[in-house]
Design an enzyme around this catalytic site. Structure first.
Site, PDB file in Angstrom:
ATOM      1  N   GLU A 167       0.809  -1.219   0.000  1.00  0.00           N
ATOM      2  CA  GLU A 167       0.000   0.000   0.000  1.00  0.00           C
ATOM      3  C   GLU A 167       0.846   1.275   0.000  1.00  0.00           C
ATOM      4  O   GLU A 167       0.832   2.046   0.978  1.00  0.00           O
ATOM      5  CB  GLU A 167      -0.947   0.006   1.202  1.00  0.00           C
ATOM      6  CG  GLU A 167      -1.882  -1.185   1.249  1.00  0.00           C
ATOM      7  CD  GLU A 167      -2.890  -1.122   2.389  1.00  0.00           C
ATOM      8  OE1 GLU A 167      -2.836  -0.177   3.195  1.00  0.00           O
ATOM      9  OE2 GLU A 167      -3.732  -2.027   2.474  1.00  0.00           O
ATOM     10  N   GLU A 366      -5.150  -8.655   0.925  1.00  0.00           N
ATOM     11  CA  GLU A 366      -5.848  -8.317   2.169  1.00  0.00           C
ATOM     12  C   GLU A 366      -7.321  -8.077   1.869  1.00  0.00           C
ATOM     13  O   GLU A 366      -7.660  -7.424   0.871  1.00  0.00           O
ATOM     14  CB  GLU A 366      -5.324  -7.013   2.807  1.00  0.00           C
ATOM     15  CG  GLU A 366      -3.998  -7.112   3.471  1.00  0.00           C
ATOM     16  CD  GLU A 366      -3.563  -5.777   4.080  1.00  0.00           C
ATOM     17  OE1 GLU A 366      -4.424  -4.947   4.447  1.00  0.00           O
ATOM     18  OE2 GLU A 366      -2.343  -5.573   4.168  1.00  0.00           O
TER      19      GLU A 366
END
Ligand code: IFM
Length: 459
Positions: A167, A366
């Protein structure tokens, strides 16, 4: 059970965690300080004054955690490696005890029949590098490649799947623009430079991983499904700016070899000049990937809005003339995130439509939810909302596969309740409850549900 979505043979089921969120042992065995140690120890930064000093004490209890994974029946475990355990000062001396810890973890996983998937950077930058400019400067990308080479040399033969960055949007924009993540800066060009240097670091790390001969190299992005608050032209234009900041700034260089053509309308004068970009960077960033990792949680609804800061000289990189709007009529998780599983399908289908054959196979690295878990006296948690969230998102994922999106794996976030960054320990994402007083682990109903889903695939 008949209501489990069924995935193709070979589809990878996993669970994910990250170093600073679970390991603890922050000052043990030669680990150096990271920006998250500094940030969490700064009064007022993290809810309740929580820090990762002890976290879930996974550093000492990793065998128990691998046993939980084995019992869960996952094919793969995604964890991250703490850079400050391996190179405590960010550059120079390598710490053998740090390498030993991850070697022991990897051996334990392999002995349990679980494939390790290692993330090299899940936000714990050595503080010494932040002191020299952090991701604002190119040197950090170069040090990242050196650290990657060391780790790949030691573990590359036993870890098949490698993720360079987790991320980067959070690292660049929450860290250097919003200031809600370490190092807590609120900048304009500094944050845009950080975004670029993270991508350069990714490219250099892929080269290091290739040189070590690893099986699979990729990157994980938290891509957002941005929706307009109304059908107005202004709100639709706001979606373009939100998409540029959240998604295109990463996917265009990584998958299309170009910078977003909407960057001027998103960042205006902040992006002009671009003295941090160099010739050859796009080729470095856009090297072929074996997979793209995607983390997905929720849609974001945006409306056109004026700049928050009137003075252009004081504007941050996330001040892009839009505001987030609460989505009514749907359930929200404990993070106040709206639950709209269809948007997961839509995101994946739209990505395939935009990039076509340039889109590598996808792993969902995720997905999960923080809920208001209410433990019973024996520590068990009947987390029906989390089970429903996982079921509906896995069903939405299967719909994307049926629509032709090449998704190869899914990792639930998270194996354990853990340190949820600026929210501290108050937000629980785990399918296993952690009692932070005793550090006792107790599988929740969602753990048992996920276990049954995995088992059902194999019947
Ligand atoms: O806990 C985080 C994780 O570290 C990165 N992705 C989102 C999760 C939930 O906020």
């Amino acid at each position: 059970m008949t209501d489990f979505p069924r995935f193709p043979p070979g589809f990878v089921f996993g669970a994910a965690t990250a170093s600073y969120q679970i390991e603890g042992a922050a000052r043990e065995d030669g680990r150096g300080p990271s920006i998250w140690d500094t940030y969490s120890h700064t009064p007022g930064r993290v809810a309740n004054g929580d820090t990762g000093d002890t976290a879930c004490d996974h550093y000492h209890r990793y065998r128990e955690d691998v046993a939980l994974l084995r019992e869960l029946g996952v094919d793969s475990y995604r964890f991250s490696i703490a850079w400050p355990r391996i190179v405590p000062a960010g550059s120079g001396a390598v710490n053998p005890k740090g390498l030993d810890f991850y070697a022991r973890l990897v051996d334990e996983l392999l002995a349990a029949g679980i494939e390790p998937a290692a993330t090299l950077y899940h936000w714990d930058l050595p503080q010494a590098l932040e002191d020299r400019g952090g991701w604002r400067v190119r040197e950090t990308a170069e040090r990242f490649a050196e650290y990657t080479a060391v780790v790949a040399e030691h573990l590359g033969d036993r870890v098949p799947r490698w993720i360079t960055l987790n991320e980067p949007w959070c690292s660049a924009f929450l860290g250097y623009s919003v200031g809600r993540h370490a190092p807590g800066a609120r900048e304009g060009r500094g944050a845009l430079a950080a975004a670029h240097h993270l991508l350069v670091g990714h490219g250099l790390a892929v080269q290091a991983l290739r040189a070590a001969g690893v099986r699979e190299a990729g990157i994980t992005l938290n891509l957002d499904r941005n929706l307009p608050a109304t059908g107005s032209a202004a709100d639709r234009a706001a979606v373009v700016r939100a998409d540029t900041q959240h998604n295109l700034v990463w996917t265009e260089p990584l998958l299309a070899g170009r910078y977003p053509d909407t960057e001027e309308e998103t960042w205006g004068e902040l992006i002009s000049g671009q003295d941090f970009r160099r010739d050859g960077d796009l080729a470095l960033i856009g090297q072929p990937l074996d997979f793209l990792g995607i983390n997905y949680y929720r849609p974001i609804v945006v409306a056109d809005a004026p700049h928050r800061e009137a003075d252009p000289a004081r504007r941050t990189a996330t001040d892009n003339r839009y505001a987030e709007v609460r989505l009514e009529g749907v359930r929200h998780t404990a993070m106040e995130w709206p639950v709209v599983p269809d948007t997961f399908t839509d995101l994946l289908v739209a990505l395939k439509k935009r990039y076509g054959d340039a889109l590598p196979p996808i792993h969902i690295t995720e997905n999960g939810s923080a809920e208001h878990d209410e433990p019973s006296a024996d520590g068990t948690v009947h987390d029906r909302d989390r089970v429903a969230y996982l079921r509906d998102h896995l069903t939405a994922l299967k719909t994307a596969l049926d629509a032709g999106v090449d998704v190869r794996g899914y990792y639930v976030w998270s194996l354990l309740d853990n340190f949820e960054w600026a929210f501290g320990y108050g937000k629980r994402f785990g399918i296993v409850r952690v009692d932070y007083d005793t550090l006792r682990r107790t599988p929740k109903d969602s753990y048992h549900w996920y276990r049954a889903l995995i088992a059902a695939q194999r019947q």
